[in-house]
Design a protein around this motif. Structure first.
Motif, mmCIF file in Angstrom:
data_model
loop_
_atom_site.group_PDB
_atom_site.id
_atom_site.type_symbol
_atom_site.label_atom_id
_atom_site.label_comp_id
_atom_site.label_asym_id
_atom_site.label_seq_id
_atom_site.Cartn_x
_atom_site.Cartn_y
_atom_site.Cartn_z
ATOM 1 N N ALA A 59 0.806 -1.223 0.000
ATOM 2 C CA ALA A 59 0.000 0.000 0.000
ATOM 3 C C ALA A 59 0.842 1.277 0.000
ATOM 4 O O ALA A 59 0.311 2.368 -0.171
ATOM 5 C CB ALA A 59 -0.916 0.002 1.224
ATOM 6 N N ALA A 60 2.140 1.144 0.165
ATOM 7 C CA ALA A 60 3.005 2.326 0.246
ATOM 8 C C ALA A 60 3.109 3.008 -1.109
ATOM 9 O O ALA A 60 3.230 2.364 -2.135
ATOM 10 C CB ALA A 60 4.391 1.931 0.743
ATOM 11 N N ALA A 61 3.063 4.316 -1.083
ATOM 12 C CA ALA A 61 3.187 5.093 -2.315
ATOM 13 C C ALA A 61 4.655 5.221 -2.698
ATOM 14 O O ALA A 61 5.511 5.430 -1.842
ATOM 15 C CB ALA A 61 2.579 6.478 -2.114
ATOM 16 N N GLU A 62 4.928 5.100 -3.997
ATOM 17 C CA GLU A 62 6.287 5.320 -4.480
ATOM 18 C C GLU A 62 6.492 6.813 -4.658
ATOM 19 O O GLU A 62 5.741 7.473 -5.364
ATOM 20 C CB GLU A 62 6.516 4.608 -5.805
ATOM 21 N N LEU A 63 7.523 7.349 -4.025
ATOM 22 C CA LEU A 63 7.813 8.774 -4.091
ATOM 23 C C LEU A 63 8.861 9.094 -5.146
ATOM 24 O O LEU A 63 8.853 10.176 -5.720
ATOM 25 C CB LEU A 63 8.295 9.264 -2.723
ATOM 26 N N ALA A 64 9.791 8.160 -5.369
ATOM 27 C CA ALA A 64 10.851 8.345 -6.369
ATOM 28 C C ALA A 64 11.433 6.976 -6.688
ATOM 29 O O ALA A 64 11.246 6.015 -5.930
ATOM 30 C CB ALA A 64 11.937 9.275 -5.845
ATOM 31 N N SER A 65 12.140 6.910 -7.800
ATOM 32 C CA SER A 65 12.821 5.672 -8.176
ATOM 33 C C SER A 65 14.078 6.038 -8.947
ATOM 34 O O SER A 65 14.250 7.182 -9.365
ATOM 35 C CB SER A 65 11.907 4.781 -9.025
ATOM 36 N N GLY A 66 14.935 5.053 -9.138
ATOM 37 C CA GLY A 66 16.148 5.351 -9.880
ATOM 38 C C GLY A 66 17.033 4.152 -10.099
ATOM 39 O O GLY A 66 16.698 3.022 -9.733
#
Length: 194
Positions: A59-66
């Motif tokens: 359920a956690a929202a993704e804030l950034a990726s890389g």
């Protein structure tokens, strides 16, 4: 890592990979090892990352990726001005008003340079791009809010095989792009339990 027998892997590259394994990142950052690119350098390794509101929660929202890529050429490459080249990517979704700021690209690039400086690094042969995409929906999708996607691509040369400060700097950049508050001085992020 590029396919090679253990006897073929240079000691400097093995040492560099070991230095990365020693790094602890914030609990919101989830790192995974992935294959490195095979054609750019004789030896490579890569990590992907997600910054989430809660660790490993569906359920956690993704804030950034890389992505963090280590390239190593024992003979060096002229364009790199060295043997170790680090290539990174950071993606984040920003609020529409932040994305509309005409200085966003300059600010995002300063996040990159500041993260390196805070890790005690002077970026050697650094370069990169900052891209923003403004999305506005229409028709059946017109209820979606406007959003801005930010992408920071950067590369620089490490002057030695201790890549830990470089990974820490990239992790800081990810967290900044995700909108996380910096950790106060003296506070150390705890790594996962083993």
């Amino acid at each position: 890592m590029t396919p090679a027998g253990p006897e073929d892997v240079p000691v400097e590259f093995v040492s560099a990979l070991r230095s990365l394994r020693q790094v602890s990142v914030r609990p919101e950052v989830i790192l995974d090892e992935v294959p490195g690119p095979a054609r750019i350098a004789p030896f490579s390794a890569a990590l992907t990352a997600e910054v989430r509101t809660a660790r490993r929660s569906v359920a956690a929202a993704e804030l950034a990726s890389g992505r963090f890529v280590v390239l190593f050429d024992p003979a060096g490459q002229e364009a790199w001005e060295g043997n170790f080249r680090l290539v990174t990517l950071v993606r984040a979704t920003l609020e529409a008003e932040v994305g509309a700021d005409p200085l966003l690209a300059e600010v995002a690039w300063s996040w990159f340079t500041d993260s390196l400086r805070e890790s005690g690094l002077d970026p050697h042969a650094a370069g990169g791009t900052v891209t923003r995409v403004l999305s506005q929906s229409f028709g059946a999708l017109d209820r979606r809010a406007e959003q801005t996607e930010l992408e920071i691509r950067a590369s620089w040369t490490a002057t030695d095989e201790n890549l830990a400060p470089h990974l820490i700097a990239w992790s800081t950049l990810l967290c900044t792009a995700a909108g996380l508050e910096p950790l106060p001085d003296g506070v150390v992020a705890l790594g996962p339990r083993r």
